[in-house]
Write a protein that holds these residues in place. Structure first.
Motif, PDB file in Angstrom:
ATOM      1  N   LEU A 112      -1.319  -2.063  -3.136  1.00 32.91           N
ATOM      2  CA  LEU A 112      -1.663  -3.335  -3.988  1.00 32.91           C
ATOM      3  C   LEU A 112      -3.114  -3.096  -4.972  1.00 32.91           C
ATOM      4  CD1 LEU A 112      -0.244  -6.137  -1.259  1.00 32.91           C
ATOM      5  CD2 LEU A 112       0.589  -4.791  -3.093  1.00 32.91           C
ATOM      6  N   ARG A 123       1.625   2.470   0.496  1.00 35.26           N
ATOM      7  CA  ARG A 123       1.545   1.379  -0.944  1.00 35.26           C
ATOM      8  C   ARG A 123       0.604   1.025  -0.968  1.00 35.26           C
ATOM      9  NH1 ARG A 123       6.488  -0.987  -3.135  1.00 35.26           N
ATOM     10  NH2 ARG A 123       6.378  -2.943  -3.890  1.00 35.26           N
ATOM     11  N   ALA A 182       3.884 -11.946  -3.024  1.00 40.70           N
ATOM     12  CA  ALA A 182       2.673 -12.540  -1.737  1.00 40.70           C
ATOM     13  C   ALA A 182       1.347 -12.006  -2.414  1.00 40.70           C
ATOM     14  CB  ALA A 182       2.664 -11.681  -1.085  1.00 40.70           C
ATOM     15  N   PHE A 183       0.733 -10.832  -3.144  1.00 40.54           N
ATOM     16  CA  PHE A 183      -0.446 -10.536  -3.878  1.00 40.54           C
ATOM     17  C   PHE A 183      -0.088 -11.082  -4.704  1.00 40.54           C
ATOM     18  CE2 PHE A 183      -2.779  -7.335  -6.416  1.00 40.54           C
ATOM     19  CZ  PHE A 183      -3.793  -7.439  -5.510  1.00 40.54           C
ATOM     20  N   ASP A 216       6.117  -7.524  -0.517  1.00 40.28           N
ATOM     21  CA  ASP A 216       4.084  -8.006  -0.172  1.00 40.28           C
ATOM     22  C   ASP A 216       3.363  -8.098  -1.612  1.00 40.28           C
ATOM     23  OD1 ASP A 216       5.154  -5.727  -1.597  1.00 40.28           O
ATOM     24  OD2 ASP A 216       4.093  -4.162  -0.344  1.00 40.28           O
ATOM     25  N   ARG A 217       4.406  -7.557  -2.404  1.00 41.61           N
ATOM     26  CA  ARG A 217       3.491  -7.299  -4.477  1.00 41.61           C
ATOM     27  C   ARG A 217       3.288  -8.989  -4.929  1.00 41.61           C
ATOM     28  NH1 ARG A 217       1.995  -2.664  -5.763  1.00 41.61           N
ATOM     29  NH2 ARG A 217       2.994  -0.365  -5.404  1.00 41.61           N
TER      30      ARG A 217
END
Length: 331
Positions: free
Chosen positions: A324, A322, A182-183, A179-180
């Motif tokens: 972001l 979590r 992709a962020f 996820d990070r």
């Protein structure tokens, strides 16, 4: 109005801040504050050491008993200066008290010409600058040409990788979750290879910096794997007293907090392990200089702004999941 940590968690108080009864003191009106991962650790009761709740601020001196800090001066906050007492930075205003020379160090001057949304990153960038200075000291060489892996793609990791690049290092950034990663790609935050830990090459870098919220065994093991024989692993992420890795004779918390270096052997490979902790006054000047350079796109890390009155609920919500990016708090 301010948010403080009570026995049952964060609470909103409407009581005006009280001036400390004696000694020099400065009243700072808060322009903007940033929510740090360490604030969430404190809410969860998972942070060790003195409280630093509400330390990422941009403010303006409103009242002062210190000649070097006149009213109207724009300031940040170094929460690591000893002998300084203060209220929560999640507030409309806070008193900061202590010896005059300590207050000058704890309230570094910020320029009027940069936006608060940029300068609110001064304290985390100062910490990263201190980390990279410790790295060059421990390595015995400047960063140009250094192959560097940064483990952890949160705010600290992105700032570490971005600043290291501007200083000439060849950087690769790794993270456990996708996820990070992709962020970072979506926000175009970093012009460097970014991917999962398992894609980092074994024995492929001169040094690795661990910037995750906690230096967990699995992350530390990855850092030991990716550095070359004789390479260097720098502990930047959080540690607790007694933290160790099985098979390694090294007290991680002591190494980080004392910024010392110890030689170890990991599965037969010689490695140096060192620490980075806190900041010094020159780190803030360097941080402001870095923020004045558009090469660090810190505003792209901002994912939310909340009014101060809503912060207790936001803290309770964010501590359970979590998050972001960076949340800003508007007084």
């Amino acid at each position: 109005m301010r948010v403080e940590l009570g026995p049952d968690g964060p609470v909103l108080s409407h009581t005006p801040p009280e001036r400390p009864p004696d000694g020099p003191a400065v009243l700072v009106r808060i322009e903007l504050a940033g929510l740090c991962r360490s604030d969430l650790k404190e809410v969860a009761g998972a942070r060790h050491g003195a409280s630093q709740f509400g330390h990422e601020i941009v403010g303006v001196v409103a009242e002062s008993g210190v000649p070097g800090l006149p009213p109207g001066r724009r300031v940040g906050l170094d929460p690591n200066v000893a002998a300084v007492r203060r209220g929560s930075g999640f507030a409309t205003a806070m008193w900061v008290a202590g010896p005059a020379e300590k207050l000058l160090a704890a309230l570094p001057t910020l320029p009027a010409g940069l936006s608060a949304r940029r300068l609110v990153f001064a304290e985390p960038v100062a910490c990263v600058r201190h980390c990279l200075s410790a790295l060059t000291t421990h390595l015995g060489r400047p960063l140009p040409g250094v192959r560097l892996a940064v483990l952890g793609a949160g705010t600290a990791g992105v700032l570490t990788a971005g600043l290291a690049q501007t200083l000439g290092a060849s950087v690769i950034l790794g993270n456990r979750g996708g996820d990070r990663v992709a962020f970072l790609h979506e926000r175009r935050l970093l012009d460097a290879p970014v991917g999962p830990f398992e894609e980092l090459p074994s024995n492929g870098v001169d040094a690795a910096v661990i910037t995750t919220s906690f230096v967990r065994p699995d992350v530390f093991t990855e850092a030991l794997r990716v550095v070359t024989p004789g390479g260097f692993v720098l502990l930047y992420g959080g540690t607790a007293p007694g933290d160790k890795l099985d098979g390694l004779d090294c007290d991680l918390d002591t190494v980080r907090r004392t910024e010392t270096v110890v030689p170890v052997r990991w599965r037969g490979k010689p490695v140096l392990v060192g620490g980075s902790y806190g900041t010094v006054r020159s780190d803030f000047a360097a941080a402001v200089g870095a923020l004045a350079d558009s090469a660090l796109p810190v505003e792209r890390m901002i994912t939310g702004e909340v009014p101060l009155a809503e912060l207790p609920g936001v803290l309770r919500e964010q501590v359970t999941r979590r998050v972001l990016g960076k949340t800003l708090v508007v007084p």
